[in-house]
Design a protein around this motif. Structure first.
Motif, mmCIF file in Angstrom:
data_model
loop_
_atom_site.group_PDB
_atom_site.id
_atom_site.type_symbol
_atom_site.label_atom_id
_atom_site.label_comp_id
_atom_site.label_asym_id
_atom_site.label_seq_id
_atom_site.Cartn_x
_atom_site.Cartn_y
_atom_site.Cartn_z
ATOM 1 N N HIS A 89 6.347 -17.037 13.955
ATOM 2 C CA HIS A 89 5.248 -16.081 13.810
ATOM 3 C C HIS A 89 5.656 -14.764 14.456
ATOM 4 O O HIS A 89 6.623 -14.689 15.211
ATOM 5 C CB HIS A 89 3.958 -16.619 14.440
ATOM 6 N N TYR A 92 2.293 -11.909 19.579
ATOM 7 C CA TYR A 92 0.857 -11.942 19.848
ATOM 8 C C TYR A 92 0.340 -10.559 20.234
ATOM 9 O O TYR A 92 1.013 -9.794 20.937
ATOM 10 C CB TYR A 92 0.546 -12.909 20.998
ATOM 11 N N GLN A 93 -0.867 -10.272 19.792
ATOM 12 C CA GLN A 93 -1.584 -9.058 20.179
ATOM 13 C C GLN A 93 -2.950 -9.468 20.723
ATOM 14 O O GLN A 93 -3.596 -10.357 20.160
ATOM 15 C CB GLN A 93 -1.767 -8.128 18.977
ATOM 16 N N GLU A 94 -3.389 -8.820 21.813
ATOM 17 C CA GLU A 94 -4.692 -9.173 22.372
ATOM 18 C C GLU A 94 -5.818 -8.735 21.441
ATOM 19 O O GLU A 94 -5.753 -7.676 20.818
ATOM 20 C CB GLU A 94 -4.883 -8.555 23.750
ATOM 21 N N GLU A 95 -6.842 -9.577 21.350
ATOM 22 C CA GLU A 95 -7.987 -9.311 20.491
ATOM 23 C C GLU A 95 -9.258 -9.177 21.325
ATOM 24 O O GLU A 95 -9.357 -9.710 22.437
ATOM 25 C CB GLU A 95 -8.171 -10.470 19.493
ATOM 26 N N ARG A 204 -4.276 -26.636 16.275
ATOM 27 C CA ARG A 204 -4.747 -25.536 15.443
ATOM 28 C C ARG A 204 -5.742 -26.046 14.395
ATOM 29 O O ARG A 204 -5.544 -27.116 13.816
ATOM 30 C CB ARG A 204 -3.559 -24.852 14.770
ATOM 31 N N VAL A 261 -5.186 -17.303 15.900
ATOM 32 C CA VAL A 261 -5.858 -16.785 17.094
ATOM 33 C C VAL A 261 -5.756 -17.831 18.198
ATOM 34 O O VAL A 261 -6.047 -19.012 17.969
ATOM 35 C CB VAL A 261 -7.332 -16.455 16.805
ATOM 36 N N ALA A 262 -5.329 -17.392 19.368
ATOM 37 C CA ALA A 262 -5.185 -18.285 20.516
ATOM 38 C C ALA A 262 -6.133 -17.871 21.626
ATOM 39 O O ALA A 262 -6.283 -16.673 21.909
ATOM 40 C CB ALA A 262 -3.751 -18.250 21.041
ATOM 41 N N PHE A 269 -5.892 -13.877 21.706
ATOM 42 C CA PHE A 269 -4.706 -13.215 21.195
ATOM 43 C C PHE A 269 -4.495 -13.677 19.762
ATOM 44 O O PHE A 269 -4.832 -14.810 19.408
ATOM 45 C CB PHE A 269 -3.472 -13.575 22.039
ATOM 46 N N SER A 270 -3.930 -12.809 18.928
ATOM 47 C CA SER A 270 -3.670 -13.179 17.546
ATOM 48 C C SER A 270 -2.222 -12.889 17.190
ATOM 49 O O SER A 270 -1.605 -11.957 17.713
ATOM 50 C CB SER A 270 -4.603 -12.425 16.588
ATOM 51 N N ALA A 271 -1.690 -13.708 16.285
ATOM 52 C CA ALA A 271 -0.331 -13.536 15.793
ATOM 53 C C ALA A 271 -0.325 -13.773 14.287
ATOM 54 O O ALA A 271 -0.907 -14.744 13.807
ATOM 55 C CB ALA A 271 0.634 -14.494 16.493
#
Length: 454
Positions: A89, A92-95, A204, A261-262, A269-271
């Motif tokens: 993947h 990760y980006q913070e959401e 997941r 989304v984690a 966080f999303s990837a």
């Protein structure tokens, strides 16, 4: 599906065939079993977990739910055989997490009895399960791996090409309105009101809905749910292991953009990735999601006089650090018979060293009929007194003690925790659902004391 495929899509640990739900999804029965399931003949390696080359060009991947060195009787792990490993993947980006939180450090504190009116369904379009999660309260810290949180969810849209996993802990989901169609890495589940499901840490999943949906969710950090010990009850009773259902394998070979989304240390966080995360063709192990129908609960109750403690209604428990004390229990109050003599039959007045959050799936709750509504909730904090309202007390104190059917068309439940739970600002103020008059339901309790009459 061929006969060979059907035979392979079985619980290979005990030979029980896959069961079908009303929605047509297939499951394997049993709690905590060593399951094995494959979509393609021979997809599971024979005699080993990690061969040099897996059948069908699959990747082997282990998902560990406990430490590698945990005792065998508590060790949980599953081997997944997937089209691509989950590591494939983008970063990760913070959401924005909205009202989904694990931070209870700077929230208001109050010991008062709290009751919430039914929580509103989404006013906006396309609110999916993750966006619709709102935290009511909790205690502890996912970073130190001990604690719990209570959430409600309201949604009206499916997650489509989005998946979610909780790196912090396990989720116990209790639908109240609307059926959830859940796709997990291990397979698919249909979970309707009066059913529950548990999706463990790291697994997941995505949630599809066909309309507005609402429900409750308990999150625990640091341990997994188990069946309570039965002690002198004996070998059978309460929630029987055979009634828990785990999905059979199902895979998607889809090469379109998906978002994973984690929840990690209380933040989201999303990837992005270029394929479906639900590409597991086969799996085996004892770490897998499951569902349970509350109608299958075998009620144990008093038949002579007085009450047994409400712990006899425990479906699942998450053990705490102190032996005999739960981090969280999931307790239900199902339809049953009341037959006790010389007994005030509704729940007695009570102060508890545990926190008690109650929800109502449908019907009326016996101790507060008409006032406590489905889709709402209540919280009675540690050592805060609570019990039946004035109307219930008067009625039950004067009722003929014939055998009666209790709550024949209802299902209420309780999340009971040894933690001292804090309520979030959203729960106490922003949601505008707090019943400010809750305290009044006890004010009409009369003084009945007469020193001259026993």
């Amino acid at each position: 599906m061929s006969l060979l495929d059907r035979k392979r899509r079985q619980n290979l640990s005990d030979g029980l065939p896959a069961k079908k739900s009303e929605g047509g999804y297939e499951y394997m029965s049993g709690f905590g079993n060593e399951f094995a399931s494959e979509c393609l003949p021979g997809a599971l390696p024979e005699g080993q977990n990690n061969p040099q080359r897996c059948p069908y060009g699959l990747y082997a991947e282990q998902l560990s739910g406990t430490a590698f060195t945990a005792p065998r009787e508590t060790n949980q792990r599953t081997w997944l055989y997937r089209i691509r490993p989950s590591v494939k993947h983008y970063p990760y980006q913070e959401e924005e997490a909205g009202h989904f939180t694990s931070d209870f450090k700077d929230v208001p504190v109050t010991p008062k009895q709290l009751r919430w009116k039914p929580f509103d369904l989404p006013a906006a379009d396309r609110v999916d399960f993750v966006k619709g999660i709102h935290t009511l309260g909790g205690a502890g810290d996912p970073c130190t791996r001990y604690g719990a949180a209570i959430h409600i969810y309201t949604c009206n849209s499916s997650m489509a090409n989005k998946a979610f996993y909780n790196a912090d802990g396990d989720l116990l989901i209790v639908p109240q309105l609307g059926t959830l169609f859940i796709t997990t890495e291990m397979g698919k589940m249909e979970v309707s009101p009066n059913e529950i499901c548990v999706i463990q840490q790291g697994i997941r999943f995505k949630v599809d809905v066909t309309g507005a949906s609402r429900g409750y969710m308990l999150e625990v950090w640091g341990n997994h749910f188990i069946l309570p010990n039965l002690g002198p009850i004996g070998a059978n009773g309460l929630a029987n292991p055979r009634d828990f259902l785990t999905p059979v394998s199902h895979y998607e070979d889809v090469e379109t953009e998906h978002v994973v989304v984690a929840k990690f240390q209380g933040k989201l966080f999303s990837a992005k990735q270029d394929h479906s995360p639900f590409d597991v063709v086969a799996w085996h192990g004892n770490y897998a999601p499951y569902k349970y129908n509350l109608k299958n609960f075998m009620v144990i109750n008093a038949t002579a006089f007085d009450h047994a403690d409400p712990s006899i209604f425990t479906v699942l428990t998450c053990p705490g650090q102190l032996e005999g004390t739960a981090l969280c229990d999931f307790v239900i109050f199902p339809p049953r018979w009341a037959v006790q003599d010389h007994t005030f039959r509704p729940p007695y007045y009570h102060r508890n060293c545990m926190s008690e959050f109650m929800g109502l799936i449908y019907g009326n709750y016996e101790a507060k009929e008409g006032e406590f509504q489905p889709g709402g909730g209540s919280l009675h904090s540690i050592m805060t007194p609570h019990g039946p309202d004035a109307n219930c007390f008067t009625g039950a104190s004067n009722a003929a003690l014939n055998p009666v059917r209790v709550a024949d068309n209802t299902q209420s439940f309780m999340f009971e925790s040894s933690l001292s739970l804090k309520s979030t600002t959203w729960a106490l103020k922003t949601c505008e659902k707090v019943d400010d008059d809750y305290w009044k339901c006890w004010q009409n309790l009369p003084k009945l004391f007469n020193p001259n009459q026993k």
